[in-house]
Design a protein around this motif. Structure first.
Motif, PDB file in Angstrom:
ATOM      1  N   SER A  83      40.352  77.846  27.748  1.00 40.24           N
ATOM      2  CA  SER A  83      39.477  78.566  26.826  1.00 40.24           C
ATOM      3  C   SER A  83      39.564  78.051  25.398  1.00 40.24           C
ATOM      4  O   SER A  83      38.598  78.112  24.650  1.00 40.24           O
ATOM      5  CB  SER A  83      39.832  80.056  26.807  1.00 40.24           C
ATOM      6  N   PHE A  84      40.746  77.577  24.981  1.00 40.75           N
ATOM      7  CA  PHE A  84      40.950  77.281  23.560  1.00 40.75           C
ATOM      8  C   PHE A  84      41.246  75.810  23.269  1.00 40.75           C
ATOM      9  O   PHE A  84      41.485  75.446  22.121  1.00 40.75           O
ATOM     10  CB  PHE A  84      42.076  78.151  22.996  1.00 40.75           C
ATOM     11  N   GLY A  85      41.269  74.980  24.308  1.00 43.07           N
ATOM     12  CA  GLY A  85      41.478  73.549  24.099  1.00 43.07           C
ATOM     13  C   GLY A  85      42.857  73.236  23.548  1.00 43.07           C
ATOM     14  O   GLY A  85      43.832  73.933  23.868  1.00 43.07           O
ATOM     15  N   LYS A  86      42.912  72.206  22.714  1.00 39.74           N
ATOM     16  CA  LYS A  86      44.192  71.699  22.227  1.00 39.74           C
ATOM     17  C   LYS A  86      44.946  72.700  21.363  1.00 39.74           C
ATOM     18  O   LYS A  86      46.157  72.643  21.242  1.00 39.74           O
ATOM     19  CB  LYS A  86      43.950  70.418  21.406  1.00 39.74           C
ATOM     20  N   ARG A  87      44.219  73.617  20.736  1.00 37.14           N
ATOM     21  CA  ARG A  87      44.885  74.562  19.840  1.00 37.14           C
ATOM     22  C   ARG A  87      45.589  75.692  20.586  1.00 37.14           C
ATOM     23  O   ARG A  87      46.206  76.547  19.964  1.00 37.14           O
ATOM     24  CB  ARG A  87      43.860  75.182  18.893  1.00 37.14           C
ATOM     25  N   SER A  88      45.455  75.725  21.915  1.00 35.62           N
ATOM     26  CA  SER A  88      45.935  76.903  22.644  1.00 35.62           C
ATOM     27  C   SER A  88      47.436  77.136  22.458  1.00 35.62           C
ATOM     28  O   SER A  88      47.868  78.275  22.319  1.00 35.62           O
ATOM     29  CB  SER A  88      45.577  76.804  24.120  1.00 35.62           C
ATOM     30  N   THR A  89      48.235  76.074  22.453  1.00 35.84           N
ATOM     31  CA  THR A  89      49.682  76.249  22.287  1.00 35.84           C
ATOM     32  C   THR A  89      49.989  76.877  20.934  1.00 35.84           C
ATOM     33  O   THR A  89      50.755  77.842  20.842  1.00 35.84           O
ATOM     34  CB  THR A  89      50.418  74.902  22.408  1.00 35.84           C
ATOM     35  N   PHE A  90      49.354  76.360  19.897  1.00 30.64           N
ATOM     36  CA  PHE A  90      49.565  76.906  18.549  1.00 30.64           C
ATOM     37  C   PHE A  90      49.122  78.374  18.481  1.00 30.64           C
ATOM     38  O   PHE A  90      49.856  79.231  17.988  1.00 30.64           O
ATOM     39  CB  PHE A  90      48.801  76.063  17.525  1.00 30.64           C
ATOM     40  N   LEU A  91      47.916  78.648  19.008  1.00 30.22           N
ATOM     41  CA  LEU A  91      47.393  80.015  18.987  1.00 30.22           C
ATOM     42  C   LEU A  91      48.315  80.977  19.731  1.00 30.22           C
ATOM     43  O   LEU A  91      48.557  82.102  19.291  1.00 30.22           O
ATOM     44  CB  LEU A  91      45.999  80.061  19.615  1.00 30.22           C
ATOM     45  N   ARG A  92      48.849  80.499  20.872  1.00 28.31           N
ATOM     46  CA  ARG A  92      49.747  81.351  21.651  1.00 28.31           C
ATOM     47  C   ARG A  92      51.033  81.641  20.885  1.00 28.31           C
ATOM     48  O   ARG A  92      51.561  82.746  20.923  1.00 28.31           O
ATOM     49  CB  ARG A  92      50.046  80.696  23.004  1.00 28.31           C
ATOM     50  N   GLN A  93      51.508  80.631  20.145  1.00 24.39           N
ATOM     51  CA  GLN A  93      52.722  80.848  19.359  1.00 24.39           C
ATOM     52  C   GLN A  93      52.484  81.844  18.221  1.00 24.39           C
ATOM     53  O   GLN A  93      53.328  82.688  17.946  1.00 24.39           O
ATOM     54  CB  GLN A  93      53.236  79.514  18.810  1.00 24.39           C
ATOM     55  N   VAL A  94      51.299  81.749  17.605  1.00 25.81           N
ATOM     56  CA  VAL A  94      50.955  82.711  16.551  1.00 25.81           C
ATOM     57  C   VAL A  94      50.901  84.122  17.141  1.00 25.81           C
ATOM     58  O   VAL A  94      51.464  85.079  16.596  1.00 25.81           O
ATOM     59  CB  VAL A  94      49.593  82.355  15.899  1.00 25.81           C
ATOM     60  N   TYR A  95      50.231  84.227  18.292  1.00 25.16           N
ATOM     61  CA  TYR A  95      50.109  85.508  18.992  1.00 25.16           C
ATOM     62  C   TYR A  95      51.488  86.069  19.332  1.00 25.16           C
ATOM     63  O   TYR A  95      51.794  87.237  19.082  1.00 25.16           O
ATOM     64  CB  TYR A  95      49.269  85.310  20.256  1.00 25.16           C
ATOM     65  N   GLN A  96      52.367  85.202  19.886  1.00 25.23           N
ATOM     66  CA  GLN A  96      53.703  85.657  20.281  1.00 25.23           C
ATOM     67  C   GLN A  96      54.539  86.061  19.070  1.00 25.23           C
ATOM     68  O   GLN A  96      55.296  87.039  19.131  1.00 25.23           O
ATOM     69  CB  GLN A  96      54.409  84.568  21.095  1.00 25.23           C
ATOM     70  N   ALA A  97      54.358  85.347  17.967  1.00 25.01           N
ATOM     71  CA  ALA A  97      55.085  85.700  16.748  1.00 25.01           C
ATOM     72  C   ALA A  97      54.648  87.078  16.254  1.00 25.01           C
ATOM     73  O   ALA A  97      55.465  87.901  15.828  1.00 25.01           O
ATOM     74  CB  ALA A  97      54.839  84.646  15.666  1.00 25.01           C
TER      75      ALA A  97
END
Lengths: 118, 125
Positions: A83-97
């Motif tokens: 759904s979010f392409g290459k940024r997904s890992t970063f977005l998930r880390q922001v979400y988890q934080a």
């Protein structure tokens, strides 16, 4: 516990914390349902008894553990490359934080509410 | 990852789900809602324990005001999450994990939660 068993640990923690939270919910709702004209003295008296203070603290920790496993699952299910392409890992880390920050806030505020009674 | 895999984007078939899927999705939604709702519950706990005036304030806040609906919504989510969670724990122990049984238990979870949610409404108002 090794990295390989992280999933098992999450699985067990989610269920143990679920049981604690379930019993705590029954306990609190049971008390409130049986005291419709609750006075403040009664309410504080109930919550500041040692068994309840320990039960509340254990439940608060369980809430954080349980919510973490649940919110982690939601995050890894929906915030993906699909759904979010290459940024997904970063977005998930922001979400988890964000999830961890809110839960730590609950833990701090909750403990201060419980232990300022004692 | 195979990016050429088939993707179902037909809205009517995405929305139309078997009852287990609906029950399971509601379990997730209610959990996420409780994640945020816990903040409000902690707030009420803090006010009600702080002082005589605090508990009185909570009573006024929850006397048929819009905030009463918020607490009711949180209670509904809590009720649903606990009822669906009980089913989940039973499934873990392989109680009622056949297809036929889960159709029944999924309806049961929704109906039982609905009844308890109504009772919670009577309790609050």
């Amino acid at each position: 516990m090794s990295v390989r068993n992280r999933g098992l640990l999450d699985y067990v923690m989610q269920r143990v914390s679920a049981l604690v939270l379930g019993f705590y919910t029954f306990c609190l709702l049971g008390f409130l349902l049986s005291h419709s004209e609750l006075s403040q003295v009664e309410w504080v008296g109930f919550m500041q008894s040692m068994p309840m203070m320990i039960f509340s603290t254990v439940s608060l920790v369980s809430l954080c553990v349980h919510a973490w496993v649940g919110m982690w699952t939601i995050g890894t299910d929906y915030i993906r490359t699909f759904s979010f392409g290459k940024r997904s890992t970063f977005l998930r880390q922001v979400y988890q934080a964000f999830v961890v920050a809110l839960l730590l806030m609950y833990l701090g505020l909750g403990s201060s509410i419980i232990w300022s009674l004692g | 990852m195979n990016t050429e895999r088939p993707v179902n984007l037909t809205f009517s078939t995405i929305i139309r789900q078997p009852v287990h899927a609906v029950a399971s999705f509601l379990h997730r939604v209610s959990g996420a809602f409780l994640f945020f709702g816990s903040a409000y519950l902690l707030f009420l706990l803090d006010r009600s324990l702080a002082s005589e005036l605090g508990l009185h304030g909570v009573r006024i806040r929850l006397d048929g005001t819009p905030e009463t609906y918020l607490l009711w919504l949180i209670l509904v989510a809590l009720i649903y999450h606990v009822v669906a969670g009980t089913k989940h724990l039973l499934l873990d122990m392989h109680v009622g994990d056949t297809h036929a049984a889960t159709v029944v238990s999924s309806y049961l979870v929704i109906i039982v939660s609905g009844v308890l949610a109504t009772l919670a409404g009577f309790w609050l108002w």
